[in-house]
Design an enzyme around this catalytic site. Structure first.
Site, PDB file in Angstrom:
ATOM      1  N   ASN A 101       0.806  -1.219   0.000  1.00  0.00           N
ATOM      2  CA  ASN A 101       0.000   0.000   0.000  1.00  0.00           C
ATOM      3  C   ASN A 101       0.841   1.271   0.000  1.00  0.00           C
ATOM      4  O   ASN A 101       0.290   2.371  -0.072  1.00  0.00           O
ATOM      5  CB  ASN A 101      -0.956  -0.003   1.198  1.00  0.00           C
ATOM      6  CG  ASN A 101      -2.062  -1.030   1.042  1.00  0.00           C
ATOM      7  OD1 ASN A 101      -2.390  -1.432  -0.079  1.00  0.00           O
ATOM      8  ND2 ASN A 101      -2.628  -1.468   2.144  1.00  0.00           N
TER       9      ASN A 101
ATOM     10  N   ILE B 285     -14.942   0.048   8.530  1.00  0.00           N
ATOM     11  CA  ILE B 285     -14.343   0.699   7.358  1.00  0.00           C
ATOM     12  C   ILE B 285     -15.050   0.301   6.069  1.00  0.00           C
ATOM     13  O   ILE B 285     -15.519   1.147   5.309  1.00  0.00           O
ATOM     14  CB  ILE B 285     -12.839   0.364   7.250  1.00  0.00           C
ATOM     15  CG1 ILE B 285     -12.113   0.737   8.543  1.00  0.00           C
ATOM     16  CG2 ILE B 285     -12.219   1.094   6.057  1.00  0.00           C
ATOM     17  CD1 ILE B 285     -12.096   2.208   8.852  1.00  0.00           C
TER      18      ILE B 285
ATOM     19  N   CYS C 110     -10.281  -5.615  -5.169  1.00  0.00           N
ATOM     20  CA  CYS C 110     -11.019  -6.512  -4.272  1.00  0.00           C
ATOM     21  C   CYS C 110     -12.493  -6.140  -4.210  1.00  0.00           C
ATOM     22  O   CYS C 110     -12.841  -4.966  -4.144  1.00  0.00           O
ATOM     23  CB  CYS C 110     -10.438  -6.441  -2.856  1.00  0.00           C
ATOM     24  SG  CYS C 110      -8.852  -7.248  -2.657  1.00  0.00           S
TER      25      CYS C 110
ATOM     26  N   ASP D 153      -7.264  -4.081   7.384  1.00  0.00           N
ATOM     27  CA  ASP D 153      -6.524  -5.104   6.649  1.00  0.00           C
ATOM     28  C   ASP D 153      -5.997  -6.228   7.544  1.00  0.00           C
ATOM     29  O   ASP D 153      -5.434  -7.196   7.040  1.00  0.00           O
ATOM     30  CB  ASP D 153      -5.358  -4.476   5.878  1.00  0.00           C
ATOM     31  CG  ASP D 153      -5.801  -3.829   4.579  1.00  0.00           C
ATOM     32  OD1 ASP D 153      -6.966  -4.014   4.184  1.00  0.00           O
ATOM     33  OD2 ASP D 153      -4.972  -3.138   3.950  1.00  0.00           O
TER      34      ASP D 153
ATOM     35  N   ASP E  22     -15.450   9.432  -4.949  1.00  0.00           N
ATOM     36  CA  ASP E  22     -15.888  10.828  -4.908  1.00  0.00           C
ATOM     37  C   ASP E  22     -14.920  11.719  -4.141  1.00  0.00           C
ATOM     38  O   ASP E  22     -14.793  12.908  -4.445  1.00  0.00           O
ATOM     39  CB  ASP E  22     -17.299  10.944  -4.323  1.00  0.00           C
ATOM     40  CG  ASP E  22     -17.382  10.455  -2.893  1.00  0.00           C
ATOM     41  OD1 ASP E  22     -16.760   9.423  -2.589  1.00  0.00           O
ATOM     42  OD2 ASP E  22     -18.069  11.105  -2.082  1.00  0.00           O
TER      43      ASP E  22
END
Length: 424
Positions: free
Chosen positions: A23, A334, A122, A312, A130
């Protein structure tokens, strides 16, 4: 299609080296588009998403050279963006990886135009773009969504501005941050993501000549510059890979040291592992976990933006709770649809009840191996972890998800004593 077979029953012991963060490396590779000279990125993990990003940069016209390096030195990628001729990121590449949207800000800031297909990746709920669009509009971009593409233009340089993110968005923060670096004047981003990967991106941009303050806090201030030059940046270690191996050691009652890690990015995870009964010892670049052969205790957790518990790592801790003493409650705040691994864990004999965004996990003394299917990147990791402690063989299908985020996971686990193999 390839599968992974795990034979459970072995406690993990030994050392494992952590790879560069997925990431972090993806936005950093996209950031090279902002420069007007070659940029070298080191500590690059061998991941499918990295290959996709390299293909995307090449598609845009950049010259990309990969040095596979050595085990000690690691992999590096040299990107020369001076040959970029296209500003369109096609659906064929973007559909497999959400992070492809991270070329939007750099292309727009550097060339005044960008077209990026709406992203894939995913399938874990609606992850809206947005925040990217609104943030870039705050810098003066003209943006429309037509025929599945985000089309952005600017009249001259982007203009610095103030933008308050409606919700904390890691990739949104990264996209707008990269665009702001070449904007005219000062940009202030409020409610910015504080993840270590955002800070790593900012460190890379600063090394190339950007003026950024406040990365790692909710307020980032960028003083725009006219150009970024070349340079070098080493990607920070992957905190999610680190956490995954530590959970594997905890579940199996083992003792593992992870090296080339950054324990200072993992406080919430290490706290939960301590709560589960592990003894944790850290240095600046390593973490040692010792379970002393014990069964872990169940833990309660709620996912939230950094520095809270990372979404994660949710699936991995659910796997831990499946074999822990007691009952653990997991709240996912999340992403929606991020309990898709539950049905597969149930096939292994887990006791899990889902009520909305909450999963109640009652620990079982044993799991039983069975054929299961990975539904996303972190779910696939949780199934491997469960397989490590299940009786018999667990065969995991659709492991292409795994290769998007873990480098050589079966080799690394095998070196720690796991019985694990990949089959065609």
């Amino acid at each position: 299609m390839a599968k992974i077979v795990v034979t459970g029953g072995q406690a993990l012991h030994g050392e494992v080296h952590i790879s560069g963060a997925k990431n972090a490396v993806l936005p950093i590779l996209c950031a090279t588009l902002l420069a007007d000279a070659p940029v070298e990125i080191s500590n690059v993990p061998h991941l499918h998403d990295v290959i996709t990003t390299v293909k995307l940069l090449s598609e845009l016209g950049a010259e990309v050279t990969i040095d596979e390096g050595t085990l000690a030195k690691g992999r590096s990628i040299l990107v020369d963006p001076r040959s970029v001729t296209h500003q369109i990121a096609p659906y064929e590449l973007v559909k497999t990886m959400r992070a492809s949207i991270l070329v939007l800000g750099p292309l727009l800031a550097r060339y005044g135009t960008a077209e990026v297909s709406l992203p894939g990746g995913c399938a874990i709920g609606s992850r809206p773009v947005d925040q990217h669009i609104k943030g870039l509009q705050a810098l003066g971009a003209d943006i429309s969504v037509e025929n599945g593409y985000i089309k952005a233009t600017s009249n001259g340089r982007l203009k610095g501005g103030r933008y308050v993110f409606d919700m904390v968005s890691v990739t949104g923060t990264e996209n707008v941050l990269m665009a702001a670096v070449l904007a005219e004047g000062t940009t202030v981003l409020e409610n910015a993501a504080m993840e270590p990967e955002v800070t790593d991106l900012a460190d890379c941009l600063i090394a190339l000549g950007a003026q950024i303050e406040g990365a790692g806090t909710p307020r980032i201030t960028v003083q725009g510059v006219e150009r970024l030059g070349g340079g070098h940046h080493a990607v920070l270690p992957d905190r999610i890979e680190t956490g995954t191996f530590l959970v594997a050691a905890a579940m199996t009652g083992g003792s593992v040291t992870v090296r080339r890690a950054r324990p200072d990015t993992l406080d919430a995870v290490l706290d939960k592992l301590t709560e589960a009964g592990a003894t944790i010892t850290t240095t600046a670049e390593s973490v040692t976990l010792d379970m002393h052969g014990k069964r872990p205790r169940a833990v309660n957790l709620t996912t939230a933006p950094y520095p809270a518990f990372p979404t994660d790592m949710q699936a991995q801790f659910m796997a831990l709770n499946c074999v822990a003493e007691g009952v653990g409650v997991i709240n996912e705040t999340i992403f929606e649809n991020r309990f898709m691994h539950v049905n597969e864990l149930l096939r292994l004999g887990a006791d899990i009840q889902v009520e909305g965004h909450t999963a109640i996990v009652r620990g079982a003394e044993r799991l039983s191996g069975a054929p299961v299917m990975a539904t996303d990147l972190r779910a696939s990791a949780s199934l491997i972890l469960a397989g490590l402690v299940a009786d018999g063989d667990t065969t995991i299908d659709r492991i292409y998800h795994l290769d998007r985020g873990y480098e050589n996971i079966e080799e690394k686990l095998g070196a720690l004593g796991a019985t694990i193999r990949r089959i065609a």
